[in-house]
Design an enzyme around this catalytic site. Structure first.
Site, PDB file in Angstrom:
ATOM      1  N   HIS A   1      -1.291   2.484   6.155  1.00 48.31           N
ATOM      2  CA  HIS A   1      -0.605   3.512   6.948  1.00 48.31           C
ATOM      3  C   HIS A   1       0.456   4.196   6.076  1.00 48.31           C
ATOM      4  O   HIS A   1       1.585   3.721   5.973  1.00 48.31           O
ATOM      5  CB  HIS A   1       0.065   2.892   8.184  1.00 48.31           C
ATOM      6  CG  HIS A   1      -0.901   2.497   9.247  1.00 48.31           C
ATOM      7  ND1 HIS A   1      -1.333   3.377  10.220  1.00 48.31           N
ATOM      8  CD2 HIS A   1      -1.530   1.323   9.488  1.00 48.31           C
ATOM      9  CE1 HIS A   1      -2.189   2.760  11.017  1.00 48.31           C
ATOM     10  NE2 HIS A   1      -2.330   1.514  10.592  1.00 48.31           N
TER      11      HIS A   1
ATOM     12  N   LYS B   1      12.909  16.740  17.835  1.00 51.20           N
ATOM     13  CA  LYS B   1      14.350  17.018  17.965  1.00 51.20           C
ATOM     14  C   LYS B   1      14.983  17.498  16.659  1.00 51.20           C
ATOM     15  O   LYS B   1      15.780  18.448  16.656  1.00 51.20           O
ATOM     16  CB  LYS B   1      15.063  15.763  18.468  1.00 51.20           C
ATOM     17  CG  LYS B   1      16.569  15.912  18.634  1.00 51.20           C
ATOM     18  CD  LYS B   1      16.939  16.757  19.842  1.00 51.20           C
ATOM     19  CE  LYS B   1      16.744  15.968  21.112  1.00 51.20           C
ATOM     20  NZ  LYS B   1      17.297  16.670  22.304  1.00 51.20           N
TER      21      LYS B   1
ATOM     22  N   GLY C   1      -6.150   3.690  14.902  1.00 47.80           N
ATOM     23  CA  GLY C   1      -6.421   3.448  16.315  1.00 47.80           C
ATOM     24  C   GLY C   1      -6.635   1.964  16.544  1.00 47.80           C
ATOM     25  O   GLY C   1      -6.873   1.204  15.597  1.00 47.80           O
TER      26      GLY C   1
ATOM     27  N   CYS D   1      -6.611   4.359   8.103  1.00 49.79           N
ATOM     28  CA  CYS D   1      -6.928   3.136   8.840  1.00 49.79           C
ATOM     29  C   CYS D   1      -8.240   3.299   9.618  1.00 49.79           C
ATOM     30  O   CYS D   1      -9.301   3.406   9.026  1.00 49.79           O
ATOM     31  CB  CYS D   1      -5.763   2.761   9.745  1.00 49.79           C
ATOM     32  SG  CYS D   1      -5.881   1.063  10.406  1.00 49.79           S
ATOM     33  N   TYR D   2      -8.206   3.355  10.938  1.00 54.97           N
ATOM     34  CA  TYR D   2      -9.425   3.529  11.725  1.00 54.97           C
ATOM     35  C   TYR D   2     -10.135   4.825  11.344  1.00 54.97           C
ATOM     36  O   TYR D   2     -11.365   4.870  11.243  1.00 54.97           O
ATOM     37  CB  TYR D   2      -9.084   3.519  13.215  1.00 54.97           C
ATOM     38  CG  TYR D   2     -10.284   3.657  14.134  1.00 54.97           C
ATOM     39  CD1 TYR D   2     -11.052   2.554  14.482  1.00 54.97           C
ATOM     40  CD2 TYR D   2     -10.637   4.898  14.664  1.00 54.97           C
ATOM     41  CE1 TYR D   2     -12.155   2.680  15.319  1.00 54.97           C
ATOM     42  CE2 TYR D   2     -11.730   5.039  15.504  1.00 54.97           C
ATOM     43  CZ  TYR D   2     -12.493   3.924  15.826  1.00 54.97           C
ATOM     44  OH  TYR D   2     -13.575   4.054  16.654  1.00 54.97           O
TER      45      TYR D   2
ATOM     46  N   ASP E   1      18.455  21.045  23.353  1.00 54.82           N
ATOM     47  CA  ASP E   1      17.149  21.653  23.598  1.00 54.82           C
ATOM     48  C   ASP E   1      17.258  22.969  24.358  1.00 54.82           C
ATOM     49  O   ASP E   1      16.707  23.993  23.945  1.00 54.82           O
ATOM     50  CB  ASP E   1      16.246  20.684  24.364  1.00 54.82           C
ATOM     51  CG  ASP E   1      16.177  19.325  23.703  1.00 54.82           C
ATOM     52  OD1 ASP E   1      16.436  19.251  22.488  1.00 54.82           O
ATOM     53  OD2 ASP E   1      15.883  18.333  24.394  1.00 54.82           O
ATOM     54  N   SER E   2      17.941  22.945  25.488  1.00 56.37           N
ATOM     55  CA  SER E   2      18.043  24.167  26.284  1.00 56.37           C
ATOM     56  C   SER E   2      18.875  25.227  25.567  1.00 56.37           C
ATOM     57  O   SER E   2      18.604  26.426  25.683  1.00 56.37           O
ATOM     58  CB  SER E   2      18.634  23.864  27.665  1.00 56.37           C
ATOM     59  OG  SER E   2      19.965  23.390  27.570  1.00 56.37           O
ATOM     60  N   ALA E   3      19.893  24.794  24.806  1.00 57.87           N
ATOM     61  CA  ALA E   3      20.728  25.753  24.079  1.00 57.87           C
ATOM     62  C   ALA E   3      19.919  26.486  23.009  1.00 57.87           C
ATOM     63  O   ALA E   3      20.007  27.708  22.860  1.00 57.87           O
ATOM     64  CB  ALA E   3      21.922  25.038  23.454  1.00 57.87           C
TER      65      ALA E   3
ATOM     66  N   GLU F   1       2.070   6.790   6.735  1.00 55.35           N
ATOM     67  CA  GLU F   1       3.080   7.475   7.543  1.00 55.35           C
ATOM     68  C   GLU F   1       4.303   6.618   7.846  1.00 55.35           C
ATOM     69  O   GLU F   1       5.347   7.142   8.239  1.00 55.35           O
ATOM     70  CB  GLU F   1       2.456   7.980   8.857  1.00 55.35           C
ATOM     71  CG  GLU F   1       2.101   6.898   9.870  1.00 55.35           C
ATOM     72  CD  GLU F   1       0.719   6.298   9.663  1.00 55.35           C
ATOM     73  OE1 GLU F   1       0.201   5.657  10.603  1.00 55.35           O
ATOM     74  OE2 GLU F   1       0.151   6.453   8.550  1.00 55.35           O
TER      75      GLU F   1
ATOM     76  N   GLY G   1      23.462  22.576  28.511  1.00 53.20           N
ATOM     77  CA  GLY G   1      24.511  22.268  27.548  1.00 53.20           C
ATOM     78  C   GLY G   1      24.006  21.397  26.423  1.00 53.20           C
ATOM     79  O   GLY G   1      24.677  21.203  25.419  1.00 53.20           O
ATOM     80  N   GLY G   2      22.798  20.838  26.595  1.00 52.76           N
ATOM     81  CA  GLY G   2      22.203  20.019  25.557  1.00 52.76           C
ATOM     82  C   GLY G   2      21.596  20.854  24.452  1.00 52.76           C
ATOM     83  O   GLY G   2      21.500  22.084  24.542  1.00 52.76           O
TER      84      GLY G   2
END
Length: 526
Positions: free
Chosen positions: A173, A381, A58, A85-86, A231-233, A175, A228-229
């Site tokens: 860090h 994603k 942070g 870290c923090y 995510d929605s598919a 990550e 058609g993308g």
């Protein structure tokens, strides 16, 4: 899936820019993670029955007035905890160690010497390694009962551990990719220290979501806004697996689509899933609502509102169609392909700032008549793509580059008109064709093509002076859209795109390249 794998690892967010990245790294270790705010209480943590806890970094100092704090009871729950870290400094302070302003700051690449490579946290790692630091304060004395595992030139306690209490911390860090053994640190904590199995995967997500969807929906009918993308598919395929014929997909042609997208939805998706699809022609409806509007937030909200109005009209038509069937259930639910980055950027989840409203999060009307079904809301994603492949969706859909729900409406900087859409659609098609021909589709996350509709530049075409619009190419590389860098495309590819656009698209006399990373810029311009 084992009992521990079914329980989440809680990522406690102290305002870190990398909180989402930590959650991703945990999931990459095949362990499910959830981000929670630092204000969470020990009682709330216990109710979630997590398998472990990670405390993020942070921007604050533990000594600042009003600095983010942690309920001390959380460290007394007997759960495995990793402080970063923090979060590492908060642990040290609360457990009786010392944190001080030493005057020695460490930012960026930092050499760390590991004193104990036998400890479970740093096991299997070299005694000298490169890490990524970003801190002003330092832990100068570890709490009683803790072993100091590592140090750097400026930080005497760069990592500590108490194996008996399963409490661990690192100043760096792990990550970020710049910490060369960072993922090993995270995996050692999860699998060895916390004893969590590496068994969370796409198949688990599908089984869990199918159960949740069936419980939420019951016998009601469901509609899904299909763009058609990816995510929605994937959301639609997941809901169809759960409730079958109760789902009807609705594709709204709002006039903001790219070239050939309507055909792709009506042919490719239906062929691969067999889902029932209703197409709504709403071009006039959307363009009339957008007339005269230039503010990007307003455009997003208008598009979100008109999407819902379109879905409501389609749902009413479905009800009328089934009116003769006494057993026909009402249309109560709307499926959306909302992802975790959408929620974060819209200010949801952990009290983060509202960067921009996504049409499916901050842009929904208050009088929404549907209950939302959002099976992908907690996912990134790449995880969504993996689920799509597991569900058997074709690569032409699963591998498609991201395209925003508001479509070209937020890639026109200025008012959206039919002429401007036609111009941008042509330029976008050329850019996509050339990137595909060069075999670069797999190397970039996406390449928004932006029309600066309210900007004109002087040019020379055909020995004459022109006053045309600039087109912006925005190729970016990313893992999950939370952060991104501009993609270094070959100059010859850029030259072909520029030449074709300026030669073949009337009204454009200049093509420019956006070389801004995220942050500070977002991927889309609006």
């Amino acid at each position: 899936m084992s009992e521990t794998a079914a329980r989440p690892v809680l990522v406690v967010d102290f305002g870190a820019q990398y909180a989402q990245l930590i959650a991703r790294r945990v999931r990459e270790a095949s362990v499910y993670s959830e981000i929670v705010p630092h204000t969470i209480t020990a009682e709330e943590v216990a109710a979630k029955a997590p398998a472990g806890i990670v405390l993020t970094g942070g921007p604050s100092s533990v000594y600042e007035e009003g600095a983010p704090s942690l309920d001390p009871g959380i460290l007394q729950l007997g759960l495995p905890v990793l402080g970063i870290c923090y979060g590492f400094q908060v642990m040290a302070q609360q457990l009786g160690g010392e944190v001080a302003k030493t005057g020695e700051r460490e930012y960026g690449s930092t050499d760390v010497v590991v004193a104990d490579t036998d400890n479970v946290l740093l096991h299997g790692q070299p005694d000298a390694q490169i890490t990524w630091m970003s801190h002003g304060d330092s832990v100068t004395r570890a709490p009683e009962g803790f072993d100091v595992l590592a140090s750097s030139t400026s930080t005497p306690v760069a990592a500590f551990a108490n194996d008996e209490r399963r409490l661990y911390g690192v100043q760096w860090h792990p990550e970020v990719k710049h910490s060369e053994f960072g993922q090993r640190v995270i995996e050692n904590f999860l699998h060895d220290a916390a004893g969590i199995d590496a068994s969370w995967n796409a198949g688990n997500v599908i089984a869990e979501q199918v159960e949740r969807i069936r419980e939420q929906v019951g016998d009601a009918r469901v509609i899904c806004g299909l763009s058609g993308g990816v995510d929605s598919a994937v959301a639609a395929a997941l809901v169809q697996k759960a409730v079958g014929d109760q789902l009807t997909c609705i594709f709204v042609d709002h006039g903001l689509l790219r070239q050939g997208e309507r055909e792709q939805v009506e042919q490719d998706f239906v062929a691969s899933t067999g889902v029932r699809l209703v197409t709504v022609d709403a071009v006039d409806q959307f363009l009339d609502a957008l007339a005269g509007v230039t503010d990007p937030e307003t455009k997003r909200k208008i598009i979100g509102r008109e999407f819902i109005r379109s879905f409501e009209g389609a749902a009413e038509a479905l009800v009328l169609e089934a009116r003769g069937d006494e057993d026909a259930a009402p249309v109560r639910f709307l499926v959306q392909g909302t992802l975790y980055p959408d929620v974060v950027e819209s200010g949801g989840g952990t009290g983060t700032a509202n960067i921009k409203s996504h049409h499916n999060v901050g842009g929904l009307p208050e009088d929404l008549q549907f209950e939302l079904v959002e099976p992908l809301r907690a996912l990134f994603k790449d995880e969504v793509r993996a689920i799509g492949r597991e569900l058997g969706l074709p690569e032409v859909i699963v591998g498609r580059q991201p395209f925003p729900g508001p479509g070209l409406g937020i890639r026109i900087v200025g008012e959206v008109t039919r002429d401007r859409l036609a111009l941008l659609r042509s330029a976008d098609a050329i850019a996509r064709e050339e990137l595909t021909a060069a075999g670069l589709d797999g190397e970039i996350w996406q390449c928004p093509v932006v029309l600066l509709a309210d900007v004109r530049s002087v040019g020379v075409q055909g020995d004459g002076r022109t006053y045309g619009h600039p087109i912006v190419l925005r190729p970016v590389s990313s893992e999950d859209a939370m952060t991104a860098d501009w993609t270094r495309l070959p100059y010859d590819v850029l030259a072909r795109i520029s030449n074709r656009i300026t030669n073949q698209v009337p009204g454009v006399n200049r093509v420019v390249l956006d070389v801004t990373s995220k942050p500070p810029g977002t991927i889309e311009w609006e």
